[in-house]
Design a protein around this motif. Structure first.
Motif, short mmCIF file in Angstrom:
data_model
loop_
_atom_site.label_atom_id
_atom_site.label_comp_id
_atom_site.label_asym_id
_atom_site.label_seq_id
_atom_site.Cartn_x
_atom_site.Cartn_y
_atom_site.Cartn_z
N ARG A 11 35.57 28.36 -13.21
CA ARG A 11 35.39 29.39 -12.17
C ARG A 11 33.92 29.55 -11.84
O ARG A 11 33.54 29.63 -10.66
CB ARG A 11 35.97 30.71 -12.66
N LYS A 12 33.07 29.58 -12.88
CA LYS A 12 31.64 29.75 -12.66
C LYS A 12 31.00 28.54 -12.02
O LYS A 12 29.92 28.63 -11.43
CB LYS A 12 30.95 30.06 -13.98
N ALA A 13 31.67 27.38 -12.15
CA ALA A 13 31.10 26.14 -11.57
C ALA A 13 31.01 26.21 -10.06
O ALA A 13 30.19 25.50 -9.44
CB ALA A 13 31.94 24.95 -11.99
N SER A 14 31.83 27.05 -9.43
CA SER A 14 31.81 27.17 -7.97
C SER A 14 30.81 28.22 -7.50
O SER A 14 30.61 28.39 -6.29
CB SER A 14 33.22 27.54 -7.47
N GLU A 15 30.17 28.92 -8.44
CA GLU A 15 29.20 29.95 -8.07
C GLU A 15 27.79 29.35 -8.02
O GLU A 15 27.52 28.30 -8.60
CB GLU A 15 29.24 31.09 -9.10
N PRO A 16 26.86 30.03 -7.37
CA PRO A 16 25.47 29.54 -7.33
C PRO A 16 24.88 29.49 -8.73
O PRO A 16 25.28 30.24 -9.63
CB PRO A 16 24.75 30.59 -6.46
N LEU A 17 23.92 28.58 -8.92
CA LEU A 17 23.28 28.46 -10.23
C LEU A 17 22.54 29.74 -10.57
O LEU A 17 21.96 30.41 -9.72
CB LEU A 17 22.30 27.29 -10.23
N GLY A 18 22.53 30.07 -11.86
CA GLY A 18 21.78 31.22 -12.31
C GLY A 18 20.29 30.94 -12.35
O GLY A 18 19.84 29.79 -12.17
N ARG A 19 19.52 31.98 -12.64
CA ARG A 19 18.06 31.89 -12.60
C ARG A 19 17.54 30.85 -13.59
O ARG A 19 16.60 30.12 -13.28
CB ARG A 19 17.47 33.26 -12.90
N PHE A 20 18.11 30.80 -14.79
CA PHE A 20 17.62 29.88 -15.82
C PHE A 20 18.61 28.73 -16.05
O PHE A 20 18.62 28.12 -17.12
CB PHE A 20 17.42 30.64 -17.14
N GLU A 21 19.41 28.44 -15.04
CA GLU A 21 20.46 27.42 -15.16
C GLU A 21 20.17 26.27 -14.24
O GLU A 21 19.67 26.44 -13.11
CB GLU A 21 21.81 28.04 -14.82
N THR A 22 20.48 25.05 -14.71
CA THR A 22 20.35 23.86 -13.88
C THR A 22 21.73 23.23 -13.74
O THR A 22 22.66 23.54 -14.49
CB THR A 22 19.39 22.84 -14.50
N ALA A 23 21.86 22.34 -12.76
CA ALA A 23 23.13 21.65 -12.56
C ALA A 23 23.48 20.83 -13.81
O ALA A 23 24.65 20.74 -14.21
CB ALA A 23 23.05 20.74 -11.34
N GLU A 24 22.45 20.26 -14.45
CA GLU A 24 22.69 19.46 -15.64
C GLU A 24 23.18 20.31 -16.81
O GLU A 24 24.11 19.92 -17.54
CB GLU A 24 21.41 18.71 -16.05
#
Length: 273
Positions: A184-197
């Protein structure tokens, strides 16, 4: 020397005031002679009577005055005369227990049914979990009540295979829920300290955890299936087997009560001091 009391020389005499005396060769039986009678069980475990009761003696040869309310009966089995302590109420009745509750019924049939119920729950045929969790641990509690049947509570113990399968189901459910949340979270925008990897890495780890939990559940369920299949019984058959066992226990308990009702009709036999 006191004579031995047998069915051949013992008689019951009735006085004018309906006092029945236990006699041997025409003489009233003494306490010493009465104590020589072997003490054997008059009412069998199945509630049937093992012989012909004659009556009870208001005497406690085994210093049992402080025990539960009971009587000492003289009874006959074939050519042998015996005595037996019989409690006024059976062990399973409420009056015999300090909790004033009927004693639980714990048959093997209940254990088998509980294992079958666990499998039904794992396969989705039963909604409510058959086993509860320990308060501060992750493992399920194997003992549970199956409710009241015929006036008493039926208790069951799940096998190790059933407890293990129930634990693995809960772990698999938790891992699937974690995977669903990650997707579910994969479809949301990346968080501040999160990368796609980092997101993909977490998702990959969750997929692996969920797959491992599913594999462990499948293995545990296979072990439970093997145990249940060895009995060659379906879930409905297990349920019918338990009902029949509970009915048989109800009948057994009633025979015990009926036997005591009949014994209470017998006269007191007076013996000499």
């Amino acid at each position: 020397m006191a004579k031995q009391l047998t069915v051949h020389n013992a008689t019951i005499n009735t006085a004018a005031v309906e006092v029945k005396t236990l006699s041997i060769s025409g003489k009233q039986v003494t306490l010493a002679v009465f104590r020589q009678l072997r003490d054997e069980q008059l009412i069998a475990d199945d509630g049937t009577v093992n012989g012909q009761p004659w009556g009870f003696v208001n005497y406690h040869p085994d210093k049992c005055d402080g025990a539960r309310a009971h009587k000492h009966y003289v009874w006959q089995r074939g050519d042998e005369l015996l005595r037996s302590r019989v409690y006024d109420v059976p062990d399973f009745d409420p009056q015999a227990d300090w909790r004033r509750l009927p004693i639980d019924f714990r048959p093997d049939e209940a254990d088998r049914f509980l294992d079958g119920l666990v499998r039904e729950w794992i396969n989705g045929a039963v909604e409510e979990a058959p086993l509860t969790r320990e308060k501060y641990h992750s493992r399920h509690i194997g003992e549970r009540s199956l409710g009241h049947m015929f006036g008493f509570r039926v208790m069951a113990f799940a096998s190790d295979a059933a407890v293990e399968a129930a634990d693995k189901k809960l772990q698999a459910d938790q891992q699937r829920a974690g995977l669903a949340e990650k997707l579910r979270k994969a479809s949301e925008p990346l968080g501040r300290f999160e990368t796609a990897e980092s997101r993909e890495s977490e998702l990959s780890r969750q997929r692996e955890s969920a797959a491992k939990a599913d594999s462990e559940l499948a293995a545990a369920l296979a072990n439970l299936d093997a145990e249940l299949d060895a009995w060659g019984m379906t879930y409905d058959m297990l349920k019918d087997e338990l009902t029949a066992a509970a009915k048989a226990e109800s009948d057994r308990r009633q025979r015990h009560r009926d036997a005591r009702t009949e014994l209470n009709k017998l006269p007191q036999l007076f013996i000499a001091v």
